[in-house]
Design a protein around this motif. Structure first.
Motif, mmCIF file in Angstrom:
data_model
loop_
_atom_site.group_PDB
_atom_site.id
_atom_site.type_symbol
_atom_site.label_atom_id
_atom_site.label_comp_id
_atom_site.label_asym_id
_atom_site.label_seq_id
_atom_site.Cartn_x
_atom_site.Cartn_y
_atom_site.Cartn_z
ATOM 1 N N GLU A 102 71.441 5.842 19.539
ATOM 2 C CA GLU A 102 70.961 7.174 19.197
ATOM 3 C C GLU A 102 69.690 7.171 18.352
ATOM 4 N N ALA A 103 69.566 6.227 17.447
ATOM 5 C CA ALA A 103 68.426 6.211 16.534
ATOM 6 C C ALA A 103 67.103 5.954 17.250
ATOM 7 N N PHE A 104 67.128 5.362 18.440
ATOM 8 C CA PHE A 104 65.866 5.105 19.130
ATOM 9 C C PHE A 104 65.101 6.405 19.390
ATOM 10 N N GLY A 105 65.782 7.417 19.902
ATOM 11 C CA GLY A 105 65.115 8.693 20.165
ATOM 12 C C GLY A 105 64.524 9.298 18.907
ATOM 13 N N THR A 106 65.230 9.177 17.805
ATOM 14 C CA THR A 106 64.739 9.696 16.527
ATOM 15 C C THR A 106 63.504 8.942 16.059
ATOM 16 N N VAL A 107 63.573 7.620 16.094
ATOM 17 C CA VAL A 107 62.429 6.819 15.654
ATOM 18 C C VAL A 107 61.239 7.052 16.581
ATOM 19 N N PHE A 108 61.489 7.145 17.880
ATOM 20 C CA PHE A 108 60.391 7.414 18.816
ATOM 21 C C PHE A 108 59.742 8.770 18.516
ATOM 22 N N THR A 109 60.545 9.761 18.194
ATOM 23 C CA THR A 109 59.999 11.071 17.846
ATOM 24 C C THR A 109 59.131 10.994 16.597
ATOM 25 N N ILE A 110 59.555 10.247 15.598
ATOM 26 C CA ILE A 110 58.765 10.078 14.370
ATOM 27 C C ILE A 110 57.417 9.437 14.702
ATOM 28 N N VAL A 111 57.435 8.383 15.506
ATOM 29 C CA VAL A 111 56.195 7.718 15.904
ATOM 30 C C VAL A 111 55.312 8.695 16.685
ATOM 31 N N SER A 112 55.910 9.421 17.621
ATOM 32 C CA SER A 112 55.151 10.370 18.448
ATOM 33 C C SER A 112 54.557 11.505 17.633
#
Length: 180
Positions: A102-112
């Motif tokens: 689940e955390a991948f989507g969150t971290v990707f959103t932060i980077v994006s």
């Protein structure tokens, strides 16, 4: 804070790259090229590459095929993570996952967010594990693939990355299957 431990040896990972598109062909697959180039530049192996149409069953079938292949450790897909009716990559991934990261989507959103601001809300990037294989669904733009690799995956697929990384837990991903 994260760091590279130079006392550890680098361990190459075998990646498969799948582009999901109704319109791209190998000559025009800029996102797949971006991922393949970065994988190899980092010292990893490009074990397989392909293109499938935006069809949930075709995407899931290719993911399952590569998860069953002992020559593939991780799968990166690009395309089909948006909000349109043809965007079904996320659903296909979730059909295959045993566990979602689940955390991948969150971290990707932060980077994006740092790159494209609130437009990051339109991505449904996700990740999971199936049959001891990591799977990541990335957006179809070369910029998003670059950001995901450079800011997240490059580090997590480097055994030397501390405090932890995906490579060091490979042996335990499928311990319930007793993979050798």
């Amino acid at each position: 804070m994260s760091r590279i431990d130079d006392t550890k040896e680098f361990i190459p990972v075998r990646f498969a790259v799948l582009t999901v598109s109704d319109t791209r062909d190998p000559a025009g697959d800029r996102s797949g090229d971006t991922l393949a180039g970065r994988i190899e530049a980092a010292g990893h192996t490009l074990a397989a590459r392909g293109i499938v149409r935006d069809e949930r069953d075709q995407i899931a079938a290719r993911l399952r095929e590569w998860c069953a292949d002992p020559g593939v450790d991780a799968i990166l897909t690009t395309g089909g993570t948006g909000l349109t009716g043809r965007d079904v990559t996320v659903e296909a991934h979730r059909d295959v996952y045993e566990k979602e990261i689940e955390a991948f989507g969150t971290v990707f959103t932060i980077v994006s967010m740092q790159k494209i601001g609130t437009s990051a809300i339109q991505s449904r990037a996700c990740a999971g594990v199936a049959q001891g294989t990591y799977l990541f669904a990335l957006p179809g733009s070369p910029g998003a693939c670059k950001d995901a690799w450079d800011e997240i995956l490059r580090l997590q697929f480097d055994f030397r990355h501390r405090p932890c990384n995906f490579v060091e837990i490979f042996p335990r991903l499928d311990e319930h299957l007793r993979r050798k």
